[in-house]
Write an enzyme that holds these catalytic residues in place. Structure first.
Site, mmCIF file in Angstrom:
data_model
loop_
_atom_site.group_PDB
_atom_site.id
_atom_site.type_symbol
_atom_site.label_atom_id
_atom_site.label_comp_id
_atom_site.label_asym_id
_atom_site.label_seq_id
_atom_site.Cartn_x
_atom_site.Cartn_y
_atom_site.Cartn_z
ATOM 1 N N HIS A 36 -16.471 0.024 10.251
ATOM 2 C CA HIS A 36 -16.024 -1.335 9.915
ATOM 3 C C HIS A 36 -15.739 -1.437 8.416
ATOM 4 O O HIS A 36 -14.693 -1.962 8.004
ATOM 5 C CB HIS A 36 -17.111 -2.328 10.335
ATOM 6 C CG HIS A 36 -16.919 -3.718 9.811
ATOM 7 N ND1 HIS A 36 -16.482 -4.765 10.597
ATOM 8 C CD2 HIS A 36 -17.130 -4.247 8.571
ATOM 9 C CE1 HIS A 36 -16.418 -5.870 9.865
ATOM 10 N NE2 HIS A 36 -16.806 -5.579 8.633
ATOM 11 N N GLU A 37 -16.665 -0.951 7.598
ATOM 12 C CA GLU A 37 -16.497 -1.054 6.149
ATOM 13 C C GLU A 37 -15.338 -0.190 5.653
ATOM 14 O O GLU A 37 -14.588 -0.590 4.753
ATOM 15 C CB GLU A 37 -17.803 -0.663 5.442
ATOM 16 C CG GLU A 37 -18.999 -1.525 5.777
ATOM 17 C CD GLU A 37 -18.766 -3.001 5.477
ATOM 18 O OE1 GLU A 37 -17.904 -3.326 4.638
ATOM 19 O OE2 GLU A 37 -19.444 -3.845 6.090
ATOM 20 N N HIS A 68 -12.062 -1.933 5.922
ATOM 21 C CA HIS A 68 -11.778 -2.821 4.795
ATOM 22 C C HIS A 68 -11.130 -2.039 3.654
ATOM 23 O O HIS A 68 -10.194 -2.519 3.011
ATOM 24 C CB HIS A 68 -13.074 -3.466 4.288
ATOM 25 C CG HIS A 68 -13.576 -4.595 5.123
ATOM 26 N ND1 HIS A 68 -12.772 -5.614 5.575
ATOM 27 C CD2 HIS A 68 -14.831 -4.876 5.573
ATOM 28 C CE1 HIS A 68 -13.501 -6.484 6.271
ATOM 29 N NE2 HIS A 68 -14.749 -6.059 6.291
ATOM 30 N N GLU A 112 -12.413 -9.968 8.919
ATOM 31 C CA GLU A 112 -13.628 -9.424 9.525
ATOM 32 C C GLU A 112 -13.388 -9.058 10.988
ATOM 33 O O GLU A 112 -13.838 -8.008 11.459
ATOM 34 C CB GLU A 112 -14.776 -10.431 9.406
ATOM 35 C CG GLU A 112 -15.291 -10.633 7.997
ATOM 36 C CD GLU A 112 -15.833 -9.369 7.375
ATOM 37 O OE1 GLU A 112 -16.372 -8.506 8.106
ATOM 38 O OE2 GLU A 112 -15.717 -9.222 6.148
#
Length: 299
Positions: free
Chosen positions: A144-145, A148, A217
């Site tokens: 997930h990070e 980003h 997100e």
């Protein structure tokens, strides 16, 4: 082929694009008001350039500021071999540069990514999350990070914040201008108009930024889930992290950053509009749909 594993959601991308367009429109409208207020191009240019300068500094120093705010330190592969190993595998799978790796000595379970570009990024986890999650869950959070980072979300959010920064500057400019011209009845209406427009632009920009943050997100959840092919692991991690945050005293949450995978501070009655992250249930429902899609037999 590997880069395509960071899959994008067309609907989310369209909504993020629309939000950015609206923020850009606010910025243009604000500059137009400055032109009317100061009756010169110079004043508008000054406000615009100062706002861009502040946004640029925030983007340029984002990694240092975030690391300092989270009391984090960079760790080497020798200091954190398992953490580095996970990030190595995910970066190879996503075909992206490996970011720096950091650890924050905080009890709250969380993680964040920041940096002005994929080559100058950092992914950081807290000691709390290392104790809370198992290997699959931690890998899902890291994916997930990394999404980003790959999608340059720090740059996107920094550019999007320019309208709000400019509005805040104009409010101050109008206040000081109003005090200096308080005896001039002709100038007072212009000051009041500038203050009112700046306040409206700032408020709308604030809400649009929160909306954009929630979109990114959801997009990172989706991209990370497809990269690891384990959406259930991310869902489990989000539930654990949210449970930890709910049980943490509010005074201990104030040191955590909104950059994290779950929001640190608990919201009030308007939390839906003010939140930087989508509701947990919405994130879990999206991950459940992805899990069902991946579990569907092919052929």
């Amino acid at each position: 082929m590997a880069t395509s594993r960071f899959i994008k959601d067309g609907g989310l991308t369209a909504r993020m694009t629309l939000t950015m367009f609206l923020l850009g429109g606010l910025y243009v409208a604000l500059v137009a008001v400055v032109l009317l207020y100061v009756r010169s191009l110079g004043g508008a240019v000054v406000v615009a350039l100062v706002a861009i300068g502040i946004a640029f500094w925030q983007w340029w120093s984002s990694d240092k500021v975030a690391m300092r705010a989270m009391r984090a330190r960079e760790v080497t592969p020798q200091e954190a071999p398992e953490l580095h190993g996970m990030i190595d595998r995910l970066c190879a799978l996503a075909d992206m540069p490996k970011p720096r790796v950091g650890v924050s000595d905080m009890a709250i379970a969380n993680a964040f990514a920041t940096g002005r570009s994929p080559d100058r990024s950092v992914v950081c986890v807290t000691t709390g999350i290392l104790r809370t999650l198992d290997a699959e869950e931690l890998e899902a959070v890291l994916a997930h990070e990394l999404s980003h980072v790959a999608h340059r979300d720090v740059l996107v959010m920094t550019v999007a914040s320019s309208a709000g920064i400019a509005a805040g500057l104009l409010m101050r400019f109008a206040q000081f201008g109003g005090m200096g011209r308080s005896r001039n009845n002709n100038a007072l209406p212009a000051v009041l108009v500038a203050l009112l427009v700046s306040l409206v632009v700032y408020a709308v920009s604030f809400l649009l930024l929160r909306l954009l943050s929630r979109y990114r997100e959801l997009s990172a959840d989706r991209a990370g889930a497809y990269l690891t092919m384990k959406p259930a692991a991310l869902a489990s991690a989000l539930q654990k992290i949210s449970g930890e945050a709910a049980a943490t005293p509010t005074r201990d949450l104030r040191s955590a950053s909104a950059l994290c995978i779950v929001p640190a501070l608990r919201g009030g009655g308007l939390s839906g509009l003010m939140a930087t992250h989508p509701p947990l249930q919405q994130r879990l429902e999206q991950l459940a749909r992805i899990q069902a899609e991946l579990s569907r037999p092919t052929g």
